[in-house]
Design an enzyme around this catalytic site. Structure first.
Site, PDB file in Angstrom:
ATOM      1  N   CYS A   1       0.841  -1.195   0.000  1.00  0.00           N
ATOM      2  CA  CYS A   1       0.000   0.000   0.000  1.00  0.00           C
ATOM      3  C   CYS A   1       0.882   1.253   0.000  1.00  0.00           C
ATOM      4  O   CYS A   1       1.822   1.351   0.786  1.00  0.00           O
ATOM      5  CB  CYS A   1      -0.910  -0.006   1.230  1.00  0.00           C
ATOM      6  SG  CYS A   1      -1.977   1.449   1.277  1.00  0.00           S
TER       7      CYS A   1
ATOM      8  N   CYS B   1       0.803   4.880   6.773  1.00  0.00           N
ATOM      9  CA  CYS B   1       0.236   4.736   8.119  1.00  0.00           C
ATOM     10  C   CYS B   1       1.253   4.013   9.029  1.00  0.00           C
ATOM     11  O   CYS B   1       1.625   2.868   8.751  1.00  0.00           O
ATOM     12  CB  CYS B   1      -1.066   3.937   8.051  1.00  0.00           C
ATOM     13  SG  CYS B   1      -2.196   4.576   6.797  1.00  0.00           S
TER      14      CYS B   1
ATOM     15  N   CYS C   1       0.758   0.344  10.283  1.00  0.00           N
ATOM     16  CA  CYS C   1       0.246  -0.696   9.392  1.00  0.00           C
ATOM     17  C   CYS C   1       1.321  -1.593   8.802  1.00  0.00           C
ATOM     18  O   CYS C   1       2.273  -1.117   8.178  1.00  0.00           O
ATOM     19  CB  CYS C   1      -0.561  -0.057   8.258  1.00  0.00           C
ATOM     20  SG  CYS C   1      -1.304  -1.325   7.206  1.00  0.00           S
TER      21      CYS C   1
ATOM     22  N   CYS D   1     -16.433  -8.510   6.349  1.00  0.00           N
ATOM     23  CA  CYS D   1     -15.731  -7.268   6.007  1.00  0.00           C
ATOM     24  C   CYS D   1     -14.541  -7.586   5.109  1.00  0.00           C
ATOM     25  O   CYS D   1     -13.695  -8.408   5.482  1.00  0.00           O
ATOM     26  CB  CYS D   1     -15.216  -6.598   7.277  1.00  0.00           C
ATOM     27  SG  CYS D   1     -16.418  -6.525   8.609  1.00  0.00           S
TER      28      CYS D   1
ATOM     29  N   CYS E   1     -19.267  -5.415   4.289  1.00  0.00           N
ATOM     30  CA  CYS E   1     -18.516  -4.195   4.581  1.00  0.00           C
ATOM     31  C   CYS E   1     -17.256  -4.228   3.736  1.00  0.00           C
ATOM     32  O   CYS E   1     -16.672  -5.294   3.526  1.00  0.00           O
ATOM     33  CB  CYS E   1     -18.159  -4.141   6.073  1.00  0.00           C
ATOM     34  SG  CYS E   1     -17.230  -2.646   6.505  1.00  0.00           S
TER      35      CYS E   1
ATOM     36  N   CYS F   1     -18.758   2.542   8.782  1.00  0.00           N
ATOM     37  CA  CYS F   1     -18.008   1.930   9.875  1.00  0.00           C
ATOM     38  C   CYS F   1     -16.770   2.800  10.049  1.00  0.00           C
ATOM     39  O   CYS F   1     -15.960   2.911   9.132  1.00  0.00           O
ATOM     40  CB  CYS F   1     -17.619   0.506   9.491  1.00  0.00           C
ATOM     41  SG  CYS F   1     -16.501  -0.261  10.676  1.00  0.00           S
TER      42      CYS F   1
ATOM     43  N   ARG G   1     -17.286  -1.917  18.315  1.00  0.00           N
ATOM     44  CA  ARG G   1     -16.598  -3.207  18.135  1.00  0.00           C
ATOM     45  C   ARG G   1     -15.220  -3.224  18.773  1.00  0.00           C
ATOM     46  O   ARG G   1     -14.396  -2.332  18.519  1.00  0.00           O
ATOM     47  CB  ARG G   1     -16.463  -3.510  16.636  1.00  0.00           C
ATOM     48  CG  ARG G   1     -15.775  -4.861  16.374  1.00  0.00           C
ATOM     49  CD  ARG G   1     -15.755  -5.272  14.905  1.00  0.00           C
ATOM     50  NE  ARG G   1     -17.066  -5.096  14.331  1.00  0.00           N
ATOM     51  CZ  ARG G   1     -17.319  -4.244  13.337  1.00  0.00           C
ATOM     52  NH1 ARG G   1     -16.364  -3.535  12.806  1.00  0.00           N
ATOM     53  NH2 ARG G   1     -18.539  -4.125  12.876  1.00  0.00           N
TER      54      ARG G   1
END
Ligand code: DTB
Ligand code: SF4
Length: 341
Positions: free
Chosen positions: A56, A60, A63, A100, A131, A191, A263
């Site tokens: 990616c 971040c 991550c 998800c 999701c 979400c 959650r």
């Protein structure tokens, strides 16, 4: 008890006052609101699948899938439809009602969406909620997902606007808010949550919660993650969050967003059974089940079963359809130390 309504104008001072109450008052308030909206003995189960992993371009800091960090993640191209269907069937057999799908990109190409849309159809055909998380969307793309009958789009705010630039530099908080607005405008449910343990202050946590409340409608689903410190990422050596602070954030989120599913998400496995129990009492009512999250390990299903049995908790069989109109929300009585003998 008086009734109050859903609010989008909580001040930081009000949020601070809720958070800092004696814990028993905070838990009582959160549980009172929780049971006005949900069955307190039911927890929703969602299951995650990384449909396209790694490489990616975003940076971040938390991550494992960012191309900027050297981690143990092996990049994998988009999964085949059949493999996704097999994973969704397995999740359903375990008791999940929501499936998800995560794809590690800054923003999807239209060709990527061409591959994802049949996955949405196939998962819905199993009678699971769907999701998707795949970064920034254009209005046209969000509209396509709505037509495909996607239920939820996941797009986290992660932390406060103040702390965000310390964690991610390849996009801004405004970018996040813009995509959330695009998703809401398309009529998809949102979400949206965040991560505790990034090195943020308490003020950042409260400011993050305030941002969630400013979304209109409130996000219908709010994942609260604890950082999974991963070797090779800049946050590899962060310490775990204090469990009582974690519980306080959950309780505050429940009070601020009465109708949202809250959650316990990333790194639930490091929360003790007792901390998870307090979180459920504080209004958490959703978990990820299954052995893996996206790339990291989740709590073991057999351990979850033992805990649920001990607590008399059950997995929710069918989702409550949350709207921004709720059953009346009690304004909890203000308890001060002197009124309780
Ligand atoms: C969210 O807030 N948590 C999920 C989901 N949204 C996409 C991810 C949790 C774990 C991520 C770490 C991993 O497994 O790689
Ligand atoms: Fe990881 Fe998502 Fe950030 Fe990409 S955008 S680095 S997949 S958290």
């Amino acid at each position: 008890m008086q009734n109050s309504t859903i609010r989008h104008d909580w001040t930081l001072a009000e949020i601070e006052a809720i958070y800092h109450q004696p814990l028993m008052h905070l838990l009582y308030q959160a549980q009172t609101i929780h049971r006005s909206q949900f069955n307190p003995n039911e927890v929703q189960a969602a299951s995650l699948l990384s449909i396209q992993t790694g490489s990616c371009p975003e940076d971040c800091s938390y991550c494992p899938q960012s191309v900027h960090h050297q981690t143990d993640v092996e990049p994998e191209k988009m999964m085949d439809l059949d493999a996704v269907i097999a994973a969704a069937k397995k999740a359903k057999a375990m008791g999940a009602t929501r499936f998800c799908m995560g794809s590690a990109v800054r923003k999807p190409t239209n060709r990527q969406l061409d591959a994802i849309i049949p996955m949405i159809h196939a998962v819905k055909a199993l009678n699971l909620e769907t999701c998707l998380t795949t970064g920034m969307l254009t209005e046209t793309q969000a509209a396509r997902l709505k037509v495909a009958e996607l239920d939820y789009y996941n797009h986290n705010l992660d932390t406060s606007p103040e702390y965000y630039p310390e964690i991610i530099t390849t996009r801004t908080y405004e970018d996040r808010l813009d995509t959330l607005a695009t998703v809401q405008k398309a009529g998809l449910k949102v979400c949206c949550g965040g991560i505790l343990g990034l090195g943020e202050s308490l003020a950042d946590r409260l400011s993050f919660l305030q941002q969630l409340t400013q979304l209109n409608p409130h996000p219908q689903s709010v994942p609260i993650n604890q950082l999974i410190p991963t070797e090779g990422t800049p946050l590899a050596n962060q310490e775990a969050v204090d469990p009582i602070e974690f519980v306080r954030v959950v309780a505050t989120a429940r009070i601020l967003m009465p109708g949202a599913y809250i959650r316990l998400s990333g790194w639930r496995k490091v929360l003790s059974s007792e901390t998870q129990t307090l979180c459920f009492f504080a209004g958490a009512n959703s978990i990820f089940i299954g052995e893996t999250l996206l790339t990291r390990k989740n709590s073991l299903p057999e351990e979850d079963q033992v805990l649920f049995n001990k607590l008399g908790l059950q997995l929710e069989m069918s989702p409550k359809y949350t709207e921004d109109v709720h059953r009346s929300i009690p304004t909890p009585i203000t308890l001060s130390a002197t009124t309780v003998s």
